[in-house]
Design a protein around this motif. Structure first.
Motif, PDB file in Angstrom:
ATOM      1  N   UNK A 105     -45.254  19.418  23.956  1.00  0.00           N
ATOM      2  CA  UNK A 105     -45.199  20.819  24.403  1.00  0.00           C
ATOM      3  C   UNK A 105     -44.005  21.041  25.321  1.00  0.00           C
ATOM      4  N   UNK A 106     -43.356  22.175  25.097  1.00  0.00           N
ATOM      5  CA  UNK A 106     -42.211  22.560  25.933  1.00  0.00           C
ATOM      6  C   UNK A 106     -42.339  24.044  26.222  1.00  0.00           C
ATOM      7  N   UNK A 107     -42.387  24.410  27.532  1.00  0.00           N
ATOM      8  CA  UNK A 107     -42.642  25.810  27.928  1.00  0.00           C
ATOM      9  C   UNK A 107     -41.363  26.624  27.889  1.00  0.00           C
ATOM     10  N   UNK A 108     -41.394  27.717  27.119  1.00  0.00           N
ATOM     11  CA  UNK A 108     -40.266  28.662  27.137  1.00  0.00           C
ATOM     12  C   UNK A 108     -40.443  29.645  28.291  1.00  0.00           C
ATOM     13  N   UNK A 109     -41.686  29.793  28.757  1.00  0.00           N
ATOM     14  CA  UNK A 109     -42.004  30.581  29.961  1.00  0.00           C
ATOM     15  C   UNK A 109     -43.329  30.066  30.509  1.00  0.00           C
ATOM     16  N   UNK A 110     -43.517  30.186  31.811  1.00  0.00           N
ATOM     17  CA  UNK A 110     -44.717  29.650  32.413  1.00  0.00           C
ATOM     18  C   UNK A 110     -44.547  28.174  32.740  1.00  0.00           C
ATOM     19  N   UNK A 111     -45.609  27.588  33.294  1.00  0.00           N
ATOM     20  CA  UNK A 111     -45.569  26.194  33.744  1.00  0.00           C
ATOM     21  C   UNK A 111     -46.551  25.344  32.956  1.00  0.00           C
ATOM     22  N   UNK A 112     -46.049  24.237  32.423  1.00  0.00           N
ATOM     23  CA  UNK A 112     -46.914  23.327  31.663  1.00  0.00           C
ATOM     24  C   UNK A 112     -47.988  22.707  32.553  1.00  0.00           C
ATOM     25  N   UNK A 113     -47.688  22.542  33.821  1.00  0.00           N
ATOM     26  CA  UNK A 113     -48.637  21.874  34.722  1.00  0.00           C
ATOM     27  C   UNK A 113     -49.906  22.685  34.938  1.00  0.00           C
ATOM     28  N   UNK A 118     -42.177  21.346  20.925  1.00  0.00           N
ATOM     29  CA  UNK A 118     -42.765  22.596  20.443  1.00  0.00           C
ATOM     30  C   UNK A 118     -42.691  23.609  21.585  1.00  0.00           C
ATOM     31  N   UNK A 119     -41.910  24.664  21.361  1.00  0.00           N
ATOM     32  CA  UNK A 119     -41.734  25.694  22.394  1.00  0.00           C
ATOM     33  C   UNK A 119     -42.967  26.598  22.462  1.00  0.00           C
ATOM     34  N   UNK A 120     -43.494  26.787  23.671  1.00  0.00           N
ATOM     35  CA  UNK A 120     -44.688  27.614  23.887  1.00  0.00           C
ATOM     36  C   UNK A 120     -44.427  28.668  24.955  1.00  0.00           C
ATOM     37  N   UNK A 121     -44.879  29.873  24.667  1.00  0.00           N
ATOM     38  CA  UNK A 121     -44.832  30.954  25.664  1.00  0.00           C
ATOM     39  C   UNK A 121     -46.171  30.950  26.397  1.00  0.00           C
ATOM     40  N   UNK A 150     -53.391  29.109  19.086  1.00  0.00           N
ATOM     41  CA  UNK A 150     -52.338  29.786  18.335  1.00  0.00           C
ATOM     42  C   UNK A 150     -51.862  28.911  17.162  1.00  0.00           C
ATOM     43  N   UNK A 151     -51.255  29.569  16.173  1.00  0.00           N
ATOM     44  CA  UNK A 151     -50.566  28.876  15.078  1.00  0.00           C
ATOM     45  C   UNK A 151     -49.071  28.958  15.362  1.00  0.00           C
ATOM     46  N   UNK A 152     -48.436  27.805  15.470  1.00  0.00           N
ATOM     47  CA  UNK A 152     -47.029  27.735  15.859  1.00  0.00           C
ATOM     48  C   UNK A 152     -46.190  27.179  14.697  1.00  0.00           C
ATOM     49  N   UNK A 153     -45.070  27.870  14.431  1.00  0.00           N
ATOM     50  CA  UNK A 153     -44.119  27.363  13.433  1.00  0.00           C
ATOM     51  C   UNK A 153     -43.185  26.369  14.101  1.00  0.00           C
ATOM     52  N   UNK A 154     -43.069  25.180  13.496  1.00  0.00           N
ATOM     53  CA  UNK A 154     -42.242  24.132  14.079  1.00  0.00           C
ATOM     54  C   UNK A 154     -40.770  24.333  13.753  1.00  0.00           C
ATOM     55  N   UNK A 155     -39.942  24.029  14.711  1.00  0.00           N
ATOM     56  CA  UNK A 155     -38.489  24.065  14.495  1.00  0.00           C
ATOM     57  C   UNK A 155     -38.015  22.697  13.993  1.00  0.00           C
ATOM     58  N   UNK A 156     -37.165  22.733  12.969  1.00  0.00           N
ATOM     59  CA  UNK A 156     -36.647  21.485  12.395  1.00  0.00           C
ATOM     60  C   UNK A 156     -35.419  21.042  13.173  1.00  0.00           C
ATOM     61  N   UNK A 157     -35.453  19.857  13.769  1.00  0.00           N
ATOM     62  CA  UNK A 157     -34.308  19.391  14.556  1.00  0.00           C
ATOM     63  C   UNK A 157     -33.067  19.201  13.682  1.00  0.00           C
ATOM     64  N   UNK A 158     -31.929  19.264  14.287  1.00  0.00           N
ATOM     65  CA  UNK A 158     -30.671  19.061  13.575  1.00  0.00           C
ATOM     66  C   UNK A 158     -30.643  17.663  12.956  1.00  0.00           C
ATOM     67  N   UNK A 159     -30.264  17.596  11.685  1.00  0.00           N
ATOM     68  CA  UNK A 159     -30.182  16.316  10.985  1.00  0.00           C
ATOM     69  C   UNK A 159     -31.445  15.927  10.258  1.00  0.00           C
ATOM     70  N   UNK A 160     -32.560  16.623  10.554  1.00  0.00           N
ATOM     71  CA  UNK A 160     -33.821  16.357   9.857  1.00  0.00           C
ATOM     72  C   UNK A 160     -33.882  17.210   8.596  1.00  0.00           C
ATOM     73  N   UNK A 161     -34.162  16.582   7.465  1.00  0.00           N
ATOM     74  CA  UNK A 161     -34.168  17.308   6.194  1.00  0.00           C
ATOM     75  C   UNK A 161     -35.495  18.007   5.919  1.00  0.00           C
TER      76      UNK A 161
END
Length: 336
Positions: free
Chosen positions: A242-250, A278-281, A291-302
């Motif tokens: 998990x990675x917070x785009x806003x708010x605090x994960x703690x 995974x970016x979370x608001x 929630x249902x979250x769409x995953x972002x494909x990292x650079x270089x991953x096919x």
């Protein structure tokens, strides 16, 4: 008078005998002269010997039988004038054949016949007889299997598709051989470290169940084969982070379903990735939320094994309140 007549008769007989003897002498002289001239003429023409290898053909009932283990050629020894022998060697009009018509299955010894030999040459076949086996003829339709040496494919590449314009062929020959055929291989000849697609006319060969070649006749001897090669992908299973785009994960307890995904790509790329962020608001979440979250494909991953995941977000304050309420209820119950 009698003596005179007798004398005339004797003279006539004597003259007749002399004439006969003279004619015989002249005839013998003439024959001797002709013989001498002929021998002298023959001695003027040089003779030569040579051995010529010629094809050996067979005449037999090809609808019902096949020939097994027969020689394909014989030697022909020729002798005669140098010019004729040289011509025979250069043009090789001599043919050899063996007649098996009317014979049934089994082993037969037959004479070798020659044709196309100049009448002024002497010729004989070597051997003058051949031993031939006639076997009962059989036929069957067999599937064609594309095969190749995959050790010649470059590291990191694999065949993802293979096609052949011939899917099956008819094999014919001795019944025991035909029965032994398991499949017909379209053998593709690859270069070492092949990386690009392959398109070639592959030789067809009949094989038994152990992969040994079987001697039969095929209705087709080649097939047009295409191999599609692609760079092989490595795969790796990674944890979601998990990675917070806003708010605090703690301030939240976060769980994913599934908690891991498989990523695909080059080994170098995958080695540099340990987790998938995974970016979370997290703004305005005051109660347990899924929630249902769409995953972002990292650079270089096919590719990703999952495009979406389910995430459950629970505020820690809610958990604390729930725990406190449970503790209060437990204390009240004890005092009562």
């Amino acid at each position: 008078m009698k003596k005179l007549g007798s004398s005339k008769i004797i003279n006539i007989i004597f003259s007749l005998l002399m004439a006969i003897l003279l004619a015989a002498y002249v005839l013998s002289i003439k024959n001797y002269s002709n013989s001498t001239n002929s021998n002298s003429y023959s001695s003027l023409i040089p003779e030569k010997k040579a051995t010529i290898t010629v094809p050996l053909t067979f005449q037999y009932n090809s609808d019902d039988y096949v020939i097994v283990g027969a020689a394909s050629t014989v030697s022909v020894n020729v002798q005669g004038s140098s010019a004729l022998v040289t011509a025979a060697k250069n043009h090789n009009d001599i043919a050899a054949s063996a007649d098996l018509r009317g014979l049934g299955a089994g082993q037969h010894t037959v004479n070798v016949a020659l044709s196309g030999v100049n009448s002024s040459l002497s010729a004989n076949a070597s051997p003058q007889t051949v031993t031939v086996t006639l076997a009962e003829k059989s036929s069957a339709k067999k599937n064609v299997k594309v095969q190749y040496d995959d050790s010649k494919i470059a590291t990191g590449y694999s065949v993802t598709d293979e096609t052949s314009d011939v899917n099956s062929v008819t094999v014919s020959g001795p019944k025991t051989n035909v029965d032994a055929v398991s499949y017909v291989g379209a053998d593709v000849d690859l270069d070492k470290n092949t990386k690009s697609n392959v398109s070639e006319a592959a030789k067809l060969t009949a094989y038994d169940k152990d992969g040994n070649a079987v001697q039969v006749t095929l209705s087709q001897t080649k097939a047009n084969v295409k191999l599609t090669l692609t760079k092989a992908q490595s795969s790796k299973k990674v944890q979601l982070a998990a990675q917070a785009s806003s708010g605090s994960l703690s301030a939240y307890d976060i769980s994913f379903d599934p908690s891991t995904v498989t990523i695909y790509g080059s080994s170098d790329t995958l080695n540099s990735i340990d987790t998938l962020p995974v970016n979370l608001d997290l703004s305005n979440i005051t109660s347990k939320t899924t929630k249902s979250i769409t995953l972002d494909k990292p650079s270089g991953v096919d590719q990703l094994s999952d495009q979406k995941v389910s995430v459950t977000i629970t505020p820690k304050s809610t958990n604390s309140s729930s725990s406190a309420s449970s503790s209060s209820a437990s204390s009240s119950s004890s005092s009562n």
